[in-house]
Design a protein around this motif. Structure first.
Motif, PDB file in Angstrom:
ATOM      1  N   TYR A 106       0.833  -1.207   0.000  1.00 17.81           N
ATOM      2  CA  TYR A 106       0.000   0.000   0.000  1.00 17.81           C
ATOM      3  C   TYR A 106       0.870   1.260   0.000  1.00 17.81           C
ATOM      4  O   TYR A 106       0.571   2.217  -0.720  1.00 17.81           O
ATOM      5  N   LEU A 110       0.836   3.928  -2.918  1.00 18.67           N
ATOM      6  CA  LEU A 110       0.484   5.297  -2.534  1.00 18.67           C
ATOM      7  C   LEU A 110       1.529   6.277  -3.053  1.00 18.67           C
ATOM      8  O   LEU A 110       1.191   7.355  -3.568  1.00 18.67           O
ATOM      9  N   VAL A 115      -3.241   4.649  -5.799  1.00 14.89           N
ATOM     10  CA  VAL A 115      -4.376   4.369  -4.925  1.00 14.89           C
ATOM     11  C   VAL A 115      -5.617   5.039  -5.500  1.00 14.89           C
ATOM     12  O   VAL A 115      -5.556   6.123  -6.080  1.00 14.89           O
ATOM     13  N   ASN A 116      -6.751   4.411  -5.308  1.00 13.59           N
ATOM     14  CA  ASN A 116      -8.034   4.848  -5.864  1.00 13.59           C
ATOM     15  C   ASN A 116      -8.074   4.670  -7.386  1.00 13.59           C
ATOM     16  O   ASN A 116      -8.649   5.480  -8.111  1.00 13.59           O
ATOM     17  N   PRO A 120      -3.304  -0.935  -8.791  1.00 20.36           N
ATOM     18  CA  PRO A 120      -2.751  -1.864  -7.795  1.00 20.36           C
ATOM     19  C   PRO A 120      -3.330  -3.274  -7.872  1.00 20.36           C
ATOM     20  O   PRO A 120      -2.699  -4.234  -7.429  1.00 20.36           O
ATOM     21  N   TYR A 196      -7.877  -0.374  -1.816  1.00 20.20           N
ATOM     22  CA  TYR A 196      -7.368   0.539  -2.841  1.00 20.20           C
ATOM     23  C   TYR A 196      -8.439   1.391  -3.520  1.00 20.20           C
ATOM     24  O   TYR A 196      -8.101   2.386  -4.166  1.00 20.20           O
TER      25      TYR A 196
END
Length: 257
Positions: A106, A110, A115-116, A120, A196
């Motif tokens: 993570y 990041l 992320v989002n 990932p 994520y």
């Protein structure tokens, strides 16, 4: 084993107030309102969740089949320095629980700004990150006669051409096995998307199902059960169409032919 599934199916047709008050498989009255509520009752249509899950699953299948088969071909058929060491190191990753690497991964994603997004969940599949499939394919490739490689090399084939023209066509059962397991595991994955993905329009079906349960008590269990039935259909159909290759791939893995 079948009763919970049949009860879930029956509960999608019964009134909301009878879902947890009746254990019968035959509803007192029939209605399909739960399917309409489940499909369009959230801020985002459940079809969007299906589309997101299909995109992630298809990309994951492509990544795992291609990258893991390349790594397995190198371990099974090529000679290079430290092959046994790297193979043992790869097998050791099977012993690491997913939660051990969750935080470092993570932090990495990041810092990359992934992320989002789906990155990932998809990009690691193209980097041969699933040691289980590599090991499965290595065992299958070792069962293929090496005389095929030698004959191809005498005809001037490069290692890449041997992999693409000889090994891959002969490895359809194990490739199908990897594809089926990848689809099922990706489709059923809850923790990865939960970590994520934060925007509802990016949710997968598993996160979408969780959205029906509200901590304030305003939960639509009928809609959740109806959508749960629909989410089982792709997995069932995928297994139904490819079960012959799945059984053949597992049965012949590691066997001399």
């Amino acid at each position: 084993m079948l009763y919970p599934l049949l009860w879930m199916l029956a509960s999608t047709f019964r009134p909301e107030n009878e879902i947890f008050t009746s254990s019968s498989l035959w509803p007192s009255s029939w209605s399909i309102d739960a399917y309409f509520r489940g499909w369009s009752g959230l801020r985002v249509s459940f079809g969007t969740f299906f589309l997101n899950s299909f995109v992630i699953a298809i990309l994951s299948i492509a990544g795992n089949v291609f990258a893991c088969s390349l790594a397995a071909y190198a371990f099974a058929r090529l000679q290079f320095r430290g092959r046994n060491f790297w193979f043992a190191l790869m097998l050791m990753t099977l012993m690491l629980p997913y939660h051990v690497t969750l935080i470092p991964q993570y932090v990495l994603f990041l810092n990359l700004g992934w992320v989002n997004s789906f990155l990932p969940l998809v990009v690691p599949k193209f980097l041969a990150a699933d040691a289980f499939f590599i090991f499965l394919m290595v065992q299958f490739f070792r069962g293929l006669p090496k005389e095929l490689d030698e004959a191809a090399m005498m005809d001037g084939c490069s290692p890449w051409r041997i992999y693409w023209k000889i090994i891959m066509p002969l490895s359809l059962p194990v490739l199908a096995t990897a594809a089926i397991f990848t689809f099922i595991w990706t489709w059923d994955d809850f923790l990865g998307p939960l970590i994520y993905l934060s925007e509802m329009r990016q949710y997968t079906v598993q996160l979408g199902l969780r959205t029906f349960v509200d901590s304030t008590g305003q939960s639509d269990f009928g809609g959740m059960l109806a959508m749960s039935v629909l989410t089982l259909v792709p997995v069932f159909l995928f297994f139904l169409f490819f079960q012959r290759l799945l059984i053949e791939g597992i049965a012949t893995t590691g066997m001399k032919r």
